[in-house]
Design a protein around this motif. Structure first.
Motif, PDB file in Angstrom:
ATOM      1  N   LEU A 140       0.833  -1.207   0.000  1.00 30.51           N
ATOM      2  CA  LEU A 140       0.000   0.000   0.000  1.00 30.51           C
ATOM      3  C   LEU A 140       0.864   1.252   0.000  1.00 30.51           C
ATOM      4  CD1 LEU A 140      -2.714  -1.277   2.461  1.00 30.51           C
ATOM      5  CD2 LEU A 140      -3.160  -0.479   0.135  1.00 30.51           C
ATOM      6  N   ASP A 141       1.959   1.224   0.729  1.00 30.52           N
ATOM      7  CA  ASP A 141       2.849   2.385   0.731  1.00 30.52           C
ATOM      8  C   ASP A 141       3.537   2.561  -0.628  1.00 30.52           C
ATOM      9  OD1 ASP A 141       2.158   3.094   3.271  1.00 30.52           O
ATOM     10  OD2 ASP A 141       4.109   2.715   4.185  1.00 30.52           O
ATOM     11  N   TRP A 142       3.907   1.456  -1.245  1.00 30.17           N
ATOM     12  CA  TRP A 142       4.489   1.536  -2.595  1.00 30.17           C
ATOM     13  C   TRP A 142       3.490   2.156  -3.566  1.00 30.17           C
ATOM     14  CZ3 TRP A 142       7.693  -3.155  -4.820  1.00 30.17           C
ATOM     15  CH2 TRP A 142       8.880  -3.311  -4.074  1.00 30.17           C
ATOM     16  N   LEU A 143       2.274   1.640  -3.530  1.00 31.79           N
ATOM     17  CA  LEU A 143       1.275   2.134  -4.477  1.00 31.79           C
ATOM     18  C   LEU A 143       0.942   3.596  -4.185  1.00 31.79           C
ATOM     19  CD1 LEU A 143      -0.509   1.641  -6.871  1.00 31.79           C
ATOM     20  CD2 LEU A 143      -2.148   0.462  -5.400  1.00 31.79           C
ATOM     21  N   ALA A 144       0.917   3.940  -2.909  1.00 34.71           N
ATOM     22  CA  ALA A 144       0.688   5.352  -2.540  1.00 34.71           C
ATOM     23  C   ALA A 144       1.783   6.230  -3.127  1.00 34.71           C
ATOM     24  CB  ALA A 144       0.632   5.488  -1.017  1.00 34.71           C
ATOM     25  N   GLN A 145       3.007   5.715  -3.165  1.00 38.52           N
ATOM     26  CA  GLN A 145       4.095   6.490  -3.767  1.00 38.52           C
ATOM     27  C   GLN A 145       3.902   6.618  -5.273  1.00 38.52           C
ATOM     28  OE1 GLN A 145       8.187   5.506  -2.191  1.00 38.52           O
ATOM     29  NE2 GLN A 145       7.002   4.231  -0.805  1.00 38.52           N
ATOM     30  N   LEU A 146       3.490   5.533  -5.915  1.00 40.55           N
ATOM     31  CA  LEU A 146       3.240   5.607  -7.359  1.00 40.55           C
ATOM     32  C   LEU A 146       2.148   6.631  -7.665  1.00 40.55           C
ATOM     33  CD1 LEU A 146       3.303   1.861  -8.541  1.00 40.55           C
ATOM     34  CD2 LEU A 146       5.090   3.588  -8.787  1.00 40.55           C
ATOM     35  N   LEU A 147       1.174   6.713  -6.767  1.00 42.40           N
ATOM     36  CA  LEU A 147       0.048   7.638  -6.960  1.00 42.40           C
ATOM     37  C   LEU A 147       0.373   9.032  -6.438  1.00 42.40           C
ATOM     38  CD1 LEU A 147      -2.826   5.243  -5.802  1.00 42.40           C
ATOM     39  CD2 LEU A 147      -2.475   6.106  -8.131  1.00 42.40           C
ATOM     40  N   ARG A 148       1.565   9.158  -5.859  1.00 40.79           N
ATOM     41  CA  ARG A 148       1.952  10.397  -5.169  1.00 40.79           C
ATOM     42  C   ARG A 148       0.858  10.879  -4.212  1.00 40.79           C
ATOM     43  NH1 ARG A 148       4.435  14.149  -9.681  1.00 40.79           N
ATOM     44  NH2 ARG A 148       2.815  13.165 -10.929  1.00 40.79           N
ATOM     45  N   LEU A 149       0.369   9.956  -3.413  1.00 40.62           N
ATOM     46  CA  LEU A 149      -0.534  10.354  -2.329  1.00 40.62           C
ATOM     47  C   LEU A 149       0.298  11.056  -1.263  1.00 40.62           C
ATOM     48  CD1 LEU A 149      -2.878   7.236  -1.808  1.00 40.62           C
ATOM     49  CD2 LEU A 149      -3.222   9.254  -3.238  1.00 40.62           C
ATOM     50  N   PRO A 150      -0.294  11.982  -0.538  1.00 45.44           N
ATOM     51  CA  PRO A 150       0.465  12.653   0.524  1.00 45.44           C
ATOM     52  C   PRO A 150       0.913  11.645   1.592  1.00 45.44           C
ATOM     53  CG  PRO A 150      -1.871  13.239   0.616  1.00 45.44           C
ATOM     54  CD  PRO A 150      -1.666  12.477  -0.653  1.00 45.44           C
TER      55      PRO A 150
ATOM     56  N   GLN B  64      12.887  -3.181  -0.474  1.00 43.20           N
ATOM     57  CA  GLN B  64      13.024  -1.774  -0.825  1.00 43.20           C
ATOM     58  C   GLN B  64      11.852  -0.959  -0.269  1.00 43.20           C
ATOM     59  OE1 GLN B  64      13.596  -1.323  -5.136  1.00 43.20           O
ATOM     60  NE2 GLN B  64      13.878  -3.537  -5.212  1.00 43.20           N
ATOM     61  N   PRO B  65      12.131   0.244   0.225  1.00 41.36           N
ATOM     62  CA  PRO B  65      11.041   1.061   0.764  1.00 41.36           C
ATOM     63  C   PRO B  65      10.174   1.702  -0.318  1.00 41.36           C
ATOM     64  CG  PRO B  65      13.118   2.238   0.946  1.00 41.36           C
ATOM     65  CD  PRO B  65      13.451   0.863   0.421  1.00 41.36           C
ATOM     66  N   ALA B  66      10.697   1.756  -1.545  1.00 40.88           N
ATOM     67  CA  ALA B  66       9.938   2.400  -2.633  1.00 40.88           C
ATOM     68  C   ALA B  66       9.839   1.447  -3.810  1.00 40.88           C
ATOM     69  CB  ALA B  66      10.637   3.690  -3.047  1.00 40.88           C
ATOM     70  N   PRO B  67       8.787   1.597  -4.612  1.00 45.44           N
ATOM     71  CA  PRO B  67       8.619   0.693  -5.762  1.00 45.44           C
ATOM     72  C   PRO B  67       9.706   0.935  -6.800  1.00 45.44           C
ATOM     73  CG  PRO B  67       7.006   2.471  -5.830  1.00 45.44           C
ATOM     74  CD  PRO B  67       7.708   2.591  -4.526  1.00 45.44           C
ATOM     75  N   PRO B  68      10.160  -0.124  -7.435  1.00 42.47           N
ATOM     76  CA  PRO B  68      11.204   0.046  -8.450  1.00 42.47           C
ATOM     77  C   PRO B  68      10.636   0.669  -9.712  1.00 42.47           C
ATOM     78  CG  PRO B  68      10.455  -2.219  -8.424  1.00 42.47           C
ATOM     79  CD  PRO B  68       9.735  -1.525  -7.302  1.00 42.47           C
ATOM     80  N   THR B  69      11.504   1.313 -10.480  1.00 43.86           N
ATOM     81  CA  THR B  69      11.096   1.861 -11.770  1.00 43.86           C
ATOM     82  C   THR B  69      11.117   0.783 -12.842  1.00 43.86           C
ATOM     83  OG1 THR B  69      12.018   3.987 -11.171  1.00 43.86           O
ATOM     84  CG2 THR B  69      11.617   3.623 -13.510  1.00 43.86           C
ATOM     85  N   SER B  70      12.149  -0.029 -12.814  1.00 47.76           N
ATOM     86  CA  SER B  70      12.272  -1.019 -13.887  1.00 47.76           C
ATOM     87  C   SER B  70      11.806  -2.396 -13.433  1.00 47.76           C
ATOM     88  CB  SER B  70      13.703  -1.106 -14.401  1.00 47.76           C
ATOM     89  OG  SER B  70      14.582  -0.397 -13.592  1.00 47.76           O
ATOM     90  N   SER B  71      11.628  -3.248 -14.413  1.00 49.01           N
ATOM     91  CA  SER B  71      11.143  -4.593 -14.124  1.00 49.01           C
ATOM     92  C   SER B  71      12.286  -5.464 -13.615  1.00 49.01           C
ATOM     93  CB  SER B  71      10.512  -5.190 -15.378  1.00 49.01           C
ATOM     94  OG  SER B  71      11.424  -5.116 -16.448  1.00 49.01           O
ATOM     95  N   ALA B  72      11.900  -6.577 -12.988  1.00 50.98           N
ATOM     96  CA  ALA B  72      12.885  -7.503 -12.435  1.00 50.98           C
ATOM     97  C   ALA B  72      12.577  -8.901 -12.939  1.00 50.98           C
ATOM     98  CB  ALA B  72      12.814  -7.472 -10.915  1.00 50.98           C
TER      99      ALA B  72
END
Lengths: 516, 516
Positions: A140-150, B64-72
């Motif tokens: 959920l935190d990853w997806l929130a980052q992709l969506l640039r949620l606050p 990782q704390p953030a989603p990756p940009t590229s595929s794995a």
């Protein structure tokens, strides 16, 4: 039913270790056969009729009416699936499926779901499955980052002093996301007005545009709101069927003047009917005057907001209370997976927490962990975070964006085709990958005849088995919905559908002329 | 988050057909790797600690704390699953899992779930997937036959004049089954008292024994019942913690005398805490005096009722309004799968029906088909009927009964062991495959010291990783719950757990003596 009764007296004779339903070799064998079936299915689904030509009750006539007493070889079971089930399916996986919204999918998601099914854990508390709870929170935190949620919507961390009040949960449906937030908002409003128990509920009001999904109005009734206080606000072509904040303000103020208590507003980003986008920021500003909860339903279009060029549709999200979107719709994650984020998880858990003795444990009592059962209707829960994380981890943000953009580009191509043929009109502006179009009334054709022609067009298309479209009514007009994005879809399928639409329209128009 | 932003201006350049998330070869490859993982997992799970020794926040420190940009590569993703996820799992699939209720599973169920995930249909209406709707209806009728439910609960057929009013639906949780029936009962009671909107809701009352699952009381609050009117009826050892119908009658009559309106009673067959069985028939008789809805929650023990020797626990079911049970608990069907049957589906659909334009279709309007969205909270729904049908079709009634009896036989063996060791007591009679036991206070040991010894026993057992037990409190006493039935479990696992319990108890008793 005598045949299924074993002799009760005989049951002691059963060997304790005789039947091994999870024997690893058998599991592998059954799953390999299933994978072969899926491979064949994906290779052939394009040629199957999208909408089956079966009559109600067809399946019961093909399968046994009563459960068998003895076991059957798995091949026999798969044969029945192939011969009785598949022919009665509406093939959502078909590249010729353009109805509703597509349920997009991916190899990584199916693999994640399979592994979760085999592990079959029930992560109601953190302790009952730490990995599942933390994976859900991380996804959920990853997806929130992709969506640039606050950041205020993020879980940040489980454990540690830096934890904020925000957080999320993965639910089965948008309806459940609406229901749990409605209940939290209801309870907060009851406290605010000093209600004796639920006596004050008759004063609480909720609001949404008339284009809002019907499930919202149902969720309000489930939560006990008074039908008279569930306000459906009319929209029109002047706002492209989006909620008008001025109208909302006017209605809310009138309600307050009448002694009512505005409690909750549902704003939709990408309505089901025509993909209208309610203005989130302006709605949040109106709501703030009345301390009403604002929820964003971005079930379908939320996925597009991982692309910067679509993110503006969520502008103002930092001022709402909750937002939900469903990766099972447009983010290649098989059913079910609805993500709900709230700014203050305590408002949710305050209404949804349970604390039975048999679930008490040190981790929960320490207050450092999230027990996800307290953010949903039920207690049991699947390990849904795994597939969502695997989709993001395997494909990465760039491919996910490519997926959205590819669908939008195909929809734009279709829209351009429609616009270039003067027998048709695009009824509302296309925002994402849904095109709402119709045969337009020309040469003295009445609106009624045009509606009938469009209905006939849809029915003939669907009967061919070569395409499946759904419809809606926008501004009183019968409109065809062409939703691009089924995961096996390529440009050639959209082109073929367009050719079929043109050809069928020609036939219908000729018949109309003849009849007239 | 700049790294995940692609250049918006560049998006037109993406090839439309570049990314194929459902490429059949890739799907097969990912799934074969997943099957290998599952095979290894089942082969090794016995040796993994049942309860992991991880601290809150562990997963975020490893991934990782953030989603990756590229595929794995998928192998990289699976490596992270193996190395980061598995070590943080509570292994419900472990044969050493004796906590809560087991989530039983089988090769056929996992295969069914996998196929459903790949087809990924959304059968909200019959038309949206005739096969899924009819398979769900058929699976429910089959299971109703195994349970010998009265014909009044069966769907009989979709289509055809012989269709009765009964029917069922597969939901995600028991909580949802409770919620939808509570809402139907609530709306019926409001109509009965001539309520103006929901104004009458403050008079409606609901009842359940204090041993009823906490989720029932939560579902009542979700549906808007007044907290003061949600009656938890005390039970005690005189009824083995089952609801006393005489007490129920007394409380309901007093409520009626006070102007309240008895609306709903939840009876449990096999409570979570200690497997108490509320007397269904007697409760139905009491309810009939007040026209209150009776629901049976047989989430766990319902599965046992496919064996004639357990069926008597459902005696009187022909006089209740609804019954739910969860094959995902004890009928070898992976999560989630809760079956709800009601005697009059119109009472459900009356409260839950929606009819948005985009879902309208000829089949629905003909009235000959069931649209399952109208019997649940949400609209979206997975093809859950497939796995349930595949379990019954593959194994057959005899093997399903063998599975129940094998678990019960193992539980009986464990119970006999406990009874043969005079340091322990069995706290309540064993009805199914759950044994509630404790170290009993002897030689002047106080109840407090006994409670502490039992808590210590549970914690030490769980820390070994070689067994996982949960606890409850019955009659004010701390009690260990030993739930037999995890699908990989064999007699040797139960024997080993008993040896571990005896050895650990010896250690604890020696320490207590030393301290004293």
């Amino acid at each position: 039913m005598g045949s299924i009764d074993a002799n009760p007296a005989a049951f002691e004779a059963f060997a304790v270790d005789g039947f091994q339903p999870l024997n690893a070799d058998e599991v592998r064998s059954y799953l390999h056969k299933s994978v072969d079936f899926i491979y064949d299915y994906y290779k052939s689904v394009e040629s199957l009729p999208v909408l089956p030509a079966v009559e109600p009750g067809y399946l019961r006539r093909q399968l046994q009416p009563a459960p068998p007493t003895s076991s059957a070889p798995f091949d026999v079971v798969m044969k029945e699936v192939r011969e009785a089930v598949v022919p009665g399916m509406t093939h959502w996986a078909s590249p010729n499926f353009f109805a509703f919204f597509p349920s997009t999918n991916s190899a990584a998601a199916i693999a994640g779901e399979l592994i979760a099914s085999a592990m079959n854990t029930v992560g109601f508390t953190w302790q009952a499955n730490p990995a599942a709870t933390e994976m859900e929170v991380l996804a959920l935190d990853w997806l929130a980052q992709l969506l640039r949620l606050p950041a205020s919507f993020m879980n940040r961390s489980t454990g540690g002093a830096a934890r904020g009040t925000g957080g999320g949960v993965i639910l089965g449906t948008t309806s459940e996301a609406m229901l749990v937030t409605l209940v939290s908002a209801r309870d907060a409003a009851l406290r605010r007005v000093g209600s004796d128990g639920v006596a004050g509920i008759t004063r609480l009001t909720v609001y949404a545009a008339d284009q809002t999904h019907s499930t919202f109005f149902k969720a309000c009734r489930l939560a006990g709101f008074d039908p008279a206080n569930i306000k459906s606000i009319p929209t029109g072509p002047d706002t492209d069927y989006a909620l008008d904040p001025a109208k909302l303000l006017e209605i809310m103020q009138a309600d307050v003047d009448a002694g009512l208590v505005p409690t909750y507003i549902c704003a939709t980003v990408g309505t089901t009917s025509s993909n209208a986008v309610d203005p989130v920021g302006a709605i949040a500003d109106v709501a703030a005057r009345f301390s009403a909860w604002v929820h964003i339903d971005a079930a379908y279009a939320g996925s597009a907001c991982i692309c910067p060029e679509f993110r503006h549709h969520l502008a103002g999200v930092e001022r709402v209370d909750s937002i939900s979107m469903s990766p099972h719709k447009w983010l290649m994650t098989c059913l079910d997976c609805t993500c709900l984020w709230v700014r203050d998880t305590h408002r949710l858990t305050g209404s949804l927490e349970t604390n039975p003795e048999y679930l008490k444990n040190d981790a929960s009592e320490s207050g450092t962990v999230t027990d996800l059962k307290d953010m949903q209707v039920g207690v049991g829960r699947r390990f849904r975070g795994l597939k969502l994380w695997m989709v993001m981890r395997t494909y990465g943000a760039a491919k996910l964006q490519e997926h959205i953009r590819s669908d939008v580009a195909m929809a734009k191509m279709f829209e351009d085709n429609v616009r270039s043929d003067d027998r048709f009109e695009v009824v509302v502006p296309r925002n994402f990958a849904l095109v709402c179009f119709r045969i337009k009334p020309r040469h003295g054709m009445t609106e009624e005849v045009a509606d009938e022609a469009n209905r006939e067009l849809m029915e003939r298309l669907n009967r061919t088995g070569k395409a499946y479209l759904a419809h809606t009514v926008v501004g009183g007009k019968f409109v065809l919905r062409f939703a691009v994005g089924s995961s096996l879809q390529e440009e050639r399928h959209v082109r073929s559908a367009w050719e079929l639409i043109k050809k069928t329209t020609t036939e219908i128009m000729e018949e109309i002329v003849v009849v007239e």
